[in-house]
Enzyme design. Structure first.
Site, short mmCIF file in Angstrom:
data_model
loop_
_atom_site.label_atom_id
_atom_site.label_comp_id
_atom_site.label_asym_id
_atom_site.label_seq_id
_atom_site.Cartn_x
_atom_site.Cartn_y
_atom_site.Cartn_z
N GLU A 61 -0.62 36.98 23.80
CA GLU A 61 -1.57 35.92 24.16
C GLU A 61 -0.74 34.87 24.88
O GLU A 61 0.16 34.27 24.29
CB GLU A 61 -2.25 35.38 22.91
CG GLU A 61 -3.33 34.36 23.19
CD GLU A 61 -2.89 32.97 22.82
OE1 GLU A 61 -2.55 32.20 23.76
OE2 GLU A 61 -2.87 32.65 21.63
N CYS B 118 -3.48 26.69 23.92
CA CYS B 118 -3.70 27.78 24.88
C CYS B 118 -5.17 27.88 25.25
O CYS B 118 -5.51 28.50 26.26
CB CYS B 118 -3.18 29.09 24.31
SG CYS B 118 -3.88 29.50 22.71
#
Length: 700
Positions: free
Chosen positions: A271, A310
């Site tokens: 990720e 994120c």
């Protein structure tokens, strides 16, 4: 965790310890030789980090041997209960974790997102593991496939845990949530975890691991912590192991190019960077609830964790005519709601970035965007005046503070707005011409973790969501109906997938039990029904049955879980169906559908020979045919599953039922368990009339 290890006593400047082989470990070298870790708000050195002399091969071997062995003693439900117990324990020690989290620049709200959110993941998986997985160590995936004419050779898929370790490399922004959201599904699966937190905030993760060790809840070897560099860790891994990485795309690409990933078979999921977008629908004009909810969401994502998420909104896509309104509204809300400063000071709502190095990186990214045509619509790159821990105001030269920044772009096509991520309190407002243009601009992010679509028009939402969904791992639809209840653009939930395609890493975490299965191998097994039954613990059609009334003189409903066995069965006598039975059922229930009441209409239907019995009449009779009415071990019938009606039953036909104990699931915390019974209704010609599973609760 079964251990008597004690964490090292604190010194003036200590080395953040690692927890390996169920003991605390620090290098023999003095703490001063390690990498310094500083308070994000004051610049004070808190500790140093070093793994000099750490034997990584030994760490991996311990997980593969001791961790695998001890976790292998537990079923899915037993592991899930340990997660619940651990969550309750950590919940009582949150204030300790907050104290460490403040040092990373996180406010109380930031810390709750990280710490409470991480503990919440443990609670969620502790619940879902018991509700959605069997109380065994094997997951059956899908129905049995018959591979021979006589049914003696069959096949299906099963999941079993991978035989290695789960290496979890986490980012600095969520030292607790990032650790626990990866640890929970690995633990449920029965795979030992090796945690490698990022250096700037690894001490926060270490404080939680210290509490986990002190709880004495987890089996030996199930969790190890590496505090510091682990550059050669992938050298020690192979196809048995999994690596779950969160961080920059450059680091992810470096790890993915490691020979043990490329050719050695390491399972790798990542990720990484994500230029997430929020799209304001043309209907969401100033004055609407949607406009207000949108502005609130953008400012929240800019300021929670100082924008170091994120999932933060990096590109704010709005109708061209509303660009100035949106910029003004964002600025007004920041002025009204955001107080920048040391999170230990009263009233502060936005803290520092995690480190001075991180601050420098964000400023450099913003400057590059300004050089590429972006305009500073709100905020400054200068060192801001902040509220200090003692309540006074001023510039803290050694702190990593940055004010929120909004950029506007005359050219929506500028490459940098769609490719350069400033990982801090920064968002760009970009105008679009129509919905197709909004979809195109959102997709230019090259794959993202999440997007928000803010509109109160379902047709508009449908157009935007279907247009961008394949470019995103998650899409939040925001309107007046869910503005108060939504968990928000930037908050992944453990029930749903977290991850995204392309630039976002192409990986997948969370998603409920899906993430448990990521730590397991899907294997096709083939053999006789008896062999599949033996391997899975679930009775398969064609396997041996024990008709207990005939062999033991005991109805299977008279057996508790202590004596009931998979394959125990009962077969009823035939019961004939008459037209009077069908008519009476139709009249008493009100179900006078023509197939049960009108001979001519029923005969005209291609599925029926004439008037036929109601399916639910047959199920009711079946219950009467297999039931054992006296009080006993069977406490309740709580449902049917997989019901299918196959052959119609006309007046004059007869039915019987065969009931077989298919799956037995004892409950760890109750004095009863669940039994799924395979039920098959057949007619006088042994043709299958209906199939279903009967679910009962049975005393242990």
């Amino acid at each position: 965790m079964t251990t008597t290890a004690v964490a090292p006593e604190a010194t003036a400047v200590e080395t953040v310890p690692s927890f390996i082989k169920d003991s605390w470990w620090t290098p023999d070298a003095p703490a001063s030789s390690g990498v310094p870790v500083r308070d994000a708000s004051t610049g004070e050195i808190l500790a140093t980090v070093s793994t000099e002399g750490l034997d990584l091969a030994d760490v991996v071997d311990y997980g593969r041997t001791v961790g695998q062995r001890e976790l292998g003693k537990l079923t899915f439900h037993q592991r899930a209960l340990k997660l619940k117990e651990l969550a309750q324990y950590l919940n009582g020690r949150r204030e300790e974790f907050y104290a460490h989290s403040y040092q990373s620049g996180a406010t109380k709200i930031d810390s709750m997102v990280d710490i409470d959110g991480g503990i919440g993941v443990l609670f969620t998986f502790g619940s879902k593991g018991r509700r959605e997985l069997p109380n065994t160590q094997v997951v059956v995936d899908g129905p049995m496939e018959v591979l021979s004419k006589d049914g003696s050779f069959v096949g299906e898929h099963i999941f079993t845990r991978i035989p290695g370790v789960a290496v979890q490399i986490n980012a600095f922004n969520f030292p607790v949530w990032g650790m626990l959201e990866k640890f929970a599904p690995a633990f449920i699966a029965g795979v030992p975890t090796i945690v490698k937190p990022a250096t700037p905030t690894g001490y926060v993760a270490a404080s939680v691991v210290k509490a986990i060790v002190e709880s004495n809840i987890l089996p030996q070897g199930s969790l190890q912590l590496i505090s510091g560099s682990a550059r050669n860790l992938l050298d020690e891994l192979d196809y048995r192991d999994l690596v779950a990485f969160t961080g920059s795309s450059s680091t992810a690409n470096s790890l993915k190019s490691h020979p043990n990933v490329v050719t050695g078979g390491i399972r790798f999921t990542s990720e990484t960077d994500s230029l997430n977008a929020a799209i304001l629908g043309p209907d969401a004009v100033p004055g609407t609830p949607e406009f207000d909810a949108f502005i609130k969401s953008v400012v929240t994502e800019m300021t929670v964790k100082a924008g170091q998420k994120c999932t933060a909104i990096r590109r704010t896509l709005v109708p061209q005519a509303l660009v100035s309104d949106v910029v003004a509204a964002i600025g007004a809300r920041v002025e009204e709601r955001v107080v920048l400063g040391d999170p230990r000071a009263e009233g502060v709502t936005m803290g520092a970035l995690a480190s001075v190095e991180q601050l420098e990186g964000v400023r450099a990214a913003v400057q590059a965007m300004l050089d590429a045509g972006g305009e500073l619509a709100y905020g400054t790159l200068d060192s801001p005046s902040v509220t200090k821990a003692d309540g006074t105001s001023g510039v803290v030269d050694s702190g990593a503070f940055m004010s929120p920044v909004v950029l506007s772009w005359a050219d929506a096509e500028a490459e940098e707005v769609h490719s350069l991520e400033a990982f801090g309190p920064v968002s760009s407002v970009v105008g679009y011409s129509d919905l197709d243009d909004a979809v195109r601009l959102a997709a230019r992010g090259g794959g993202s973790l999440v997007a928000t679509v803010c509109t109160n028009d379902p047709a508009m939402a449908q157009s935007l969501v279907t247009g961008i969904a394949a470019h995103h791992g998650r899409v939040l639809m925001l309107n007046r109906e869910d503005a108060r209840t939504s968990t928000g653009h930037g908050s992944p939930v453990p029930h749903l997938v977290h991850g995204g395609p392309g630039r976002a890493g192409g990986g997948e975490e969370l998603g409920g039990i899906r993430s448990v299965l990521h730590h397991m191998q899907r294997t096709a097994i083939q053999g006789s029904p008896n062999m599949l039954t033996g391997v899975t613990g679930v009775w398969h059609s064609g396997a041996d049955r024990n008709f207990t009334l005939e062999t033991e003189g005991t109805h299977p409903f008279r057996k508790s879980l202590a004596t009931l066995r998979i394959g125990d069965a009962v077969r009823s006598e035939l019961r004939q169906v008459t037209l009077e039975d069908i008519t009476a059922f139709a009249n008493s229930t009100g179900d006078t559908f023509y197939a049960h009441t009108n001979q001519e209409a029923a005969e005209a239907n291609p599925f029926f020979p004439g008037i036929v019995a109601h399916g639910y009449l047959l199920l009711s009779w079946a219950a009467g045919l297999f039931v054992e009415p006296a009080p006993g071990p069977v406490l309740a019938n709580y449902g049917l599953e997989n019901l299918r009606f196959i052959t119609p039953v006309a007046a004059g036909d007869s039915i019987r039922v065969t009931l077989t104990a298919k799956k037995i699931t004892p409950r760890e915390t109750d004095e009863y368990g669940e039994v799924a019974w395979d039920a098959v209704l057949t007619n006088q010609n042994d043709e299958i009339v209906a199939t279903y599973d009967v679910l009962t609760l049975v005393e242990k």
